[in-house]
Every structure is written in structure tokens, then in C-alpha cells.
Design a protein around this motif. Sequence first.
Motif, PDB file in Angstrom:
ATOM      1  N   TYR A 311       0.829  -1.211   0.000  1.00 19.28           N
ATOM      2  CA  TYR A 311       0.000   0.000   0.000  1.00 19.28           C
ATOM      3  C   TYR A 311       0.858   1.253   0.000  1.00 19.28           C
ATOM      4  CZ  TYR A 311      -3.609   3.310   1.358  1.00 19.28           C
ATOM      5  OH  TYR A 311      -4.470   4.373   1.400  1.00 19.28           O
ATOM      6  N   TYR A 312       1.857   1.295   0.874  1.00 17.48           N
ATOM      7  CA  TYR A 312       2.675   2.504   0.938  1.00 17.48           C
ATOM      8  C   TYR A 312       3.523   2.659  -0.312  1.00 17.48           C
ATOM      9  CZ  TYR A 312       0.904   3.239   5.501  1.00 17.48           C
ATOM     10  OH  TYR A 312       0.041   3.479   6.541  1.00 17.48           O
ATOM     11  N   LEU A 313       3.960   1.539  -0.870  1.00 18.52           N
ATOM     12  CA  LEU A 313       4.702   1.621  -2.113  1.00 18.52           C
ATOM     13  C   LEU A 313       3.827   2.193  -3.219  1.00 18.52           C
ATOM     14  CD1 LEU A 313       7.431   0.932  -3.236  1.00 18.52           C
ATOM     15  CD2 LEU A 313       6.550  -1.264  -3.928  1.00 18.52           C
ATOM     16  N   GLY A 314       2.561   1.761  -3.207  1.00 20.79           N
ATOM     17  CA  GLY A 314       1.639   2.285  -4.198  1.00 20.79           C
ATOM     18  C   GLY A 314       1.446   3.784  -4.069  1.00 20.79           C
ATOM     19  N   GLU A 319       2.707   9.329  -6.073  1.00 16.21           N
ATOM     20  CA  GLU A 319       3.336  10.639  -5.950  1.00 16.21           C
ATOM     21  C   GLU A 319       4.282  10.880  -7.102  1.00 16.21           C
ATOM     22  OE1 GLU A 319       1.326  11.864  -2.841  1.00 16.21           O
ATOM     23  OE2 GLU A 319       3.002  13.030  -3.619  1.00 16.21           O
ATOM     24  N   VAL A 320       5.120   9.877  -7.361  1.00 14.53           N
ATOM     25  CA  VAL A 320       6.120  10.020  -8.428  1.00 14.53           C
ATOM     26  C   VAL A 320       5.440  10.284  -9.758  1.00 14.53           C
ATOM     27  CG1 VAL A 320       7.829   8.730  -9.754  1.00 14.53           C
ATOM     28  CG2 VAL A 320       7.849   8.620  -7.289  1.00 14.53           C
ATOM     29  N   LEU A 331      12.900   7.000 -17.041  1.00  9.14           N
ATOM     30  CA  LEU A 331      13.166   6.533 -15.690  1.00  9.14           C
ATOM     31  C   LEU A 331      11.874   6.419 -14.880  1.00  9.14           C
ATOM     32  CD1 LEU A 331      15.496   5.701 -13.994  1.00  9.14           C
ATOM     33  CD2 LEU A 331      15.644   7.994 -13.064  1.00  9.14           C
ATOM     34  N   THR A 332      11.013   7.442 -15.043  1.00  9.34           N
ATOM     35  CA  THR A 332       9.748   7.398 -14.305  1.00  9.34           C
ATOM     36  C   THR A 332       8.924   6.200 -14.722  1.00  9.34           C
ATOM     37  OG1 THR A 332       9.793   9.713 -14.907  1.00  9.34           O
ATOM     38  CG2 THR A 332       8.080   8.992 -13.377  1.00  9.34           C
ATOM     39  N   THR A 399      -6.294  11.254  -7.884  1.00 13.35           N
ATOM     40  CA  THR A 399      -4.978  11.826  -8.164  1.00 13.35           C
ATOM     41  C   THR A 399      -4.677  11.930  -9.653  1.00 13.35           C
ATOM     42  OG1 THR A 399      -4.404  10.280  -6.420  1.00 13.35           O
ATOM     43  CG2 THR A 399      -2.704  11.800  -7.137  1.00 13.35           C
ATOM     44  N   ILE A 400      -5.091  10.955 -10.380  1.00 13.85           N
ATOM     45  CA  ILE A 400      -4.695  10.913 -11.793  1.00 13.85           C
ATOM     46  C   ILE A 400      -5.910  11.264 -12.645  1.00 13.85           C
ATOM     47  CG2 ILE A 400      -3.707   9.436 -13.555  1.00 13.85           C
ATOM     48  CD1 ILE A 400      -1.863   8.857 -11.674  1.00 13.85           C
TER      49      ILE A 400
END
Lengths: 712, 187
Positions: A311-314, A319-320, A331-332, A399-400
Amino acid sequence: MSLFPGGGVALGKLGLTEEDIMDEIESGKRDLVKELVAMSSREQIQAIRVLPMCLEDKKHIRSQVHDSKLSKHGLQLTCFTDCSEQVSRSFRRCGANVVSARQAMKLWQGTMKEVGGKFGTSVLSYFIFLKWLLMFNVFSFLINFGFVTVPQLIQPPNKTAAVGFRGLELLTGAGYFNQTVLYYGGYSNGTIGNEPVYDMQLAYFFTIAAYLVLCAVSLIYSVARSFQKNFVLSTTGSAWRLLCSWDFSITSEKAIRQRKNNLRVQLKESLSERSQRAHISTSAKLKQFGIHLGTWLISTALALASCAAIYYLGLYNLEVIKDSQDSISLLTEASTLLLPFVVSLINLIIPLLYSLINKTEKYSNPRTQIYVIILRNVFLKMGILGILCYYWMYNVPTTISCWESFIGQDLYRLVIIDFIFSMLESFFGEFLHNVIGTRCLPSLGVPEFDIARNVLDLIYAQTLAWIGIYFSPLLPLIQMIKLFLMFYLKKVSLNQNCQPPRRSGRAAQMQTIFIALLFFPSFVGALSMVAYTVWSLKPSEHCGPFQGLNITFEAVALWMDRQGSVSESMWPVWIYNNVIKSELFFYLISLIILVLIFFFWQITQGRKLLITLLREQIVNEGKDKAFLLDKLQKLQKEKQTTASSQRPYRQIPQSFDRRQEIEPDYDQDFEDLPGRPLPEEDTGPVGPPFTSALIQAMMARRQAEEEEEEGY
Amino acid sequence: MGNKQTIFTDEQLDAYQDCTFFTRKEILRIHGRYHELAPHLVPMDYTNEPDVTLPLALIVNMPELKENPFKNRIVESFSEDGLGNQSFNDFVDMFSVLSEMAPRELKAIYAFKIYDFNTDNYICKEDLEKTLNKLTKEELSAEEVNLVCEKSIVEADLDGDNKLSFADFENMIARAPDFLSTFHIRI
């Protein structure tokens, strides 16, 4: 010529002459033919196929049935019946040709036979499961492609400046693929064509809804059928092991040797089990309970930790991406691969930890051990999927901008990375294990094909595909290719690296569990997620077929309104307003279903009671039979002593001789007895039941005849 | 329809199709397998129904049967004379019953025949002992064999006559859902 070998012999033991035996058999056959003539053609063929006779007899009966049928319709309209016979025969031939053509096209028949021959039925069940999942995906791809993609390709929407193809797209699914029909965003919300108008919104919604409903029906049917066939009260025990468990389809010598060893070990274990029904002291019991509790806590903790990590990785990932929304550098894009990578890594490592933990536990029943492992793995995988769904439903849409395509891309990445990891898993898990086991550490041994883990991987992959249908209509194509390649990968790995399984497991029960798992957490979860998306989330504003609406389902509502105003077809509108939108209807349906379930449950209870009663009755019948035979034996002995004091009657010894001619090695116990159980000529697929009532009747008849003769 | 084959007449193929669980193509394929067991004995032309039987020794060498512990009993159970000499009809019948389309009841009847070594219509203790020896390569001691067979009879015998009749056997099969898939030989 009889249903059972020695059926005629058994009749002879009753003191009947050979002509009598033949008469009985012939009359039985005549009854059989009469019964068959009364059936329809198809039932006839089915009934003939199932007769337990040799093939010549069956052909003989078949021709008799045909003759008698012809003679029945004989005089009237012979031409017509002739034609209809021809027509029905050619239909049957066509039907059989179709069946054989279908069989020729059946995928992978030869491979399945090979795998079944070398490794047994339980390993084969994995490949059958894989083939079944492949069929789901083929169907899904065909209808999605046909109804949704093709119309869109005819009239593509206006695209913004597309990014060039960079090669990384194959892994990440973003970039060039972003604006294509691969994802939700590539579809327009307009209509195609002028007259008739093809509405993309409705097409998209109804195609996916129809597919999911068909899937649900098919899965429910499979679960129910499988449950009915395989979860009958099955017992383990020596009798079962000895008579029902041997796998006749294995043809490789090594596998058979393994099985024989395995059976021997199991039998020895079961014999010594009696002495080992140990008195486990309370402290040992407490210790075991503690160990179980500990392992459960550890596994749950591991699962929760992985979910939190994902979850936190997601969120970090989000954010990135958000920061570099416009200029997506290489890279992104590559960093979006981090999440799927971590998910697959967790899926690889934690089940290994689980099996390690499992080794420390001791279970009384080996099957419980397998169930526990399966349960923990299911928790892990469904937990991961659940947390991903939560992240997709709550965090991504806010967010997106084109969030459905983003989710589609996430799923694409998950599927591809999962496939790569499966390849690596086969390589490390099986190939290296084999190499180490044979060369370096013989104690490790050659690996066995872990059916449970592999099937759970398949279920996980299929869940991803089902979730992804709404967000990426062409994802089933990717899944199809993946399953196809997996088949060959697993087959090669199996042949090169694995040995046949040591425990002859309960393949049928495991199969039921796997299908049930495919339905319950997997499909139902995917369905609920898609349902939630359709009913509660606001579609993105600027892309996709549902742009501008408040919820996706509004498309249907608007269409219904339009139909209502046109007032040409009232009944779909009426159904929509009164059935789908009204709550009362659903309450009524639920109530009716609950009442039906209660009735069926009561019927089941009643049947269970009936079974125990019938069992008791069988035991009593057996006792009756033994008692009566005993009594008959005594009476017969008495008769012989009284008869030997008078003039001996010729008929009796003669029939004994006759019997001796027919079957010299007769069971010594009942030598004096003029008969053993007589096989009843049953017309049907069942073997002869030996009824005591019939013996009594035949005995009584013979007694009466003898007394009559003696009287003269 | 299709290519003309001269092995069987159409009526014969119809009869085979109606009486077994195989299609025409499979029957022709099985005939090919039968033929290759003894090419000089088995004629390619079966239209006038030649009376050809192959001995047990030839049939049990087929790859599908070679390693099976019960190969002799299987072939004997499906032969007319009980000694294992199979005509083509018996051969087809055998693989038809052992195919995956045969129903459970039919398979149970023939499984019972196979396990009944002394063909007395009961699976008695000697039959069970012979079965056990075939399945474990005679590596159990006599005492263990005895115990296992007794235990089996106690478990499965419902009417108390110390041997398994067909009804007992069928009852046991009904509670073993794997039976359909394990009692299956693919050809």
C-alpha cells in the motif's frame, strides 16, 4: 453369454438342467429387447452401450431391437419408416463426425495423455485446470474484441499526440500503448455509424456485463457439479486403498514403482496407526496448540506486513507519477515497474516461508496440512489483491486524470511481471532444486510438482485478468498468451525436473476446492470491484467511453430515458423501472431463495437418516441370509438321512452330477447345498443382486416338486 | 462422407459406434493398434468378420498395459474364453469400458470382475491377498497382508458374509469419487 461369468453356472448349482438355464437366459434377453424397443433412439443407444455384456452380444441385441422395431412398423408405411431410419442414421453419423472433428481439434490431447501416463491424475488436473481457464479467456477476448474493439477501430477517436514506441512499453504498458484500444482510455463515448447507430457506451457496458454474468453462471454450475460428484462421504481405509485408489492410467515404470512403494508405506502406517493412537499428554497437547497459534500469528503478521508495504509503495508510486504527469521520462516509466516487482517478489517468497513454517508443525492428518497451507496462501494472495483494489479505488481516481487507463496499465504490468516471475520460479524452484538434489545434496531429493502452489498462482493470475476486463478490454489476450506459454513451460519443467508425486492424493477433492476458490474469493472479488467501479465511482472527465457522466451506470439510465421518450419499446423500460431499480423485487427474490434453501436442507437431513436406516437393513438382510442358509443346510441333511433310509430318488444325485460337470471347483462350504445365490437377470447396467428371497422361492419350489414326486 | 476405408463396412462401423463409446475414427485407430500387435495374423479387411484372436502374451505387451500390475486380469476379464485370447470385438470393448466416457456403474462391474481372481462372483480374502501382492510387489510380510485383507473386509462388507459381493463393492465405489478418473486407460 450371461451378464456375469458363471451366471449360468450359478443357475446350474441350483440343480436346474442346462436347457432350463438357457431358457432363463433367453427369456431375460427377450425382456431386455422389449424394454429397449420401447425407448427412443438415443436412449436405446445409451442403454446398449452401458450393458455389461461382451460386444458380440451387444451387437446381437442391437440387431434384434432393430428387427423388432421394423417388424412393429412393418406393414404400415415401410417406405416412410425406411426413409426416416436412413435420415436418423445419417444424422447420427453427422453428429458422430462432428464429435470426432471436435476431438481432433481438442488442444493438447497428446500432451495430456503423456503427462497423465507419467505423473498420474493429480498432476494432470493442474493442466486440465489451466486449459479450462484458457477457455474463459479465449471467450472473453473474442467477445470483447468483436463487440468493443472492432467498432472502435473502424472509427477511432481523436487522439492527442502519441508518444513514440520505445520498447519499454512491452513491459510497462504505458507510453505508446496508453492511447490505444488496449486500455479504457482508447475508447470514445460517441456513436458509430449512422443508421443503425452503435452506441459505444452501451456496447462497452453490456459486453462486459454479459461476459461477467456468463462467467458467474458457468462457475456456479461447475462448483455445484464438482461438489456433488466429489464431496460424497469418502472414507480412507484399507479397502479403499486396495481396491479404488490404484491409478490405471499411469504407464511409466518409474511412476508405478513409486506408487507401489507409496502404497506399501501407507498401508504399513495405517496398520501401525492402531498402536500409535497415542496418549498424548496434556503438556504435549498444549505445546502443539501453542505452536499452531504461533504459526498462525506469524503467517498473518507476514501477510499484513506485505499488504502494508504494498500500500505505501503504491502511494509513493502515485506521488512520483503525479509529479511528472506531463513529461514522462524513461526513468519514471521504469519506476512504475517497482510495484509489480515487489508484489511478485512477495508472492514468491512468502509462500516459501509458509511451507518452511509448516514443516515445524505436526498435523495428525496430512490432508489438514495441505488445507492449512492452501488457506494461508489464499489469505496472502487475496489480501494483496484486496489492498491493491482499495488503493485503486480510493487513491488513484482522485490523483490521476485518466485513472482507468492507469489502473489498466498497472494490471498489465502485474500480469507481465507475474509471468516473468513464474518463469524464474520454475527455473529456480524446479531446475536448480533438481540439479542440487541430484548432484550436490542427495538428501534434498528431486522436486515434486507442487500442485497446490501452482494452481493458486493460476487463480491469482486469473483474478487479475478478471479485474482488468473493465479497465483494459484486451487484457484477456495477454492472459491467453501467458497461459498458452505457461502450459509449455510447466510441461517442459515437469518432464525435465520433477518426479511423480509420492502421495496419491485426493485429486477429486482438491479439484473441487480449487474450483470453489476460483469462484469464491477470486471471481466474486473481481466482480465486486468492477461492480463498485461501475456503481459508485465517477468516471474520468476527459477519456474513455463514460466521460462526463456521474457514474458509469448512468449510461444505462439515460438510455432507458431515451427509450421511454421514444415510446416504441415499452417493455425494456418497464423491466428497468420495476425490476432493476426497485428494491422490493430483490427482497422478494432473496426471501424465496432462502425458503428454498431451507427446504432442500431439510430434504438432505431426511435422506441422511434414510441412508443409516438402509444400511442397518442391509446388515439385517445379511444375517437373515446366513440364518436361512444354515437352516436349509440342516433340513437338507435331515432329508438326505431320511431319504437314504428309503429308496434313493434318482433325480437328486443326477442334478448334482450335472452341476459337477459344469463347475468342478465349487465352493467347498456349501457342497451339500443344492444351491447358492441365484443371479437375478436384471435388465440394465447393474450386476446381479443375490437375494435371499429368490433362494427361498427356488428352494421351496424344489422341495415341493420333490415331495410331489416322492408322494407318487 | 470423407475418405473411403475398406476395413469395415458402414453397417459394421455403425454397430461399433452404437455399442461402444468410440467414434468411427477412434475405432479405425484402435483397429490399427490391434493390427500392429500381430500384422501377419490380423487382416486389414474385416468386412467378412474374420475369426481372429490374439493371445494374452501379445496384448499385455502394449505400452498402455505393459506396466499395469493387473494387466493379465484386465485382458482375461474382457476375453470370451476367460483365458485372455481377445478378438477385435473384445479388444474394442476393453478400451471402451476403460475410456473416460464409460459411466461409473459399467466400470464398477468390470473392476469387480478384474479384482475377482477366482471368478466366483465374490471378492474373497484370497482375491484381496492377490490384489495386495500385485500392488506392493510382495514386500509386506504374510502377517501384514493378512491384517490388511481382514481390515478391508471388515470395512467394506455390509452383509456380514466375510467376502465382498458386488453390492458391497459398488457401495465402496460410490463413496470414492476418484474412481472414475483412476479407472481409465487412454488409447
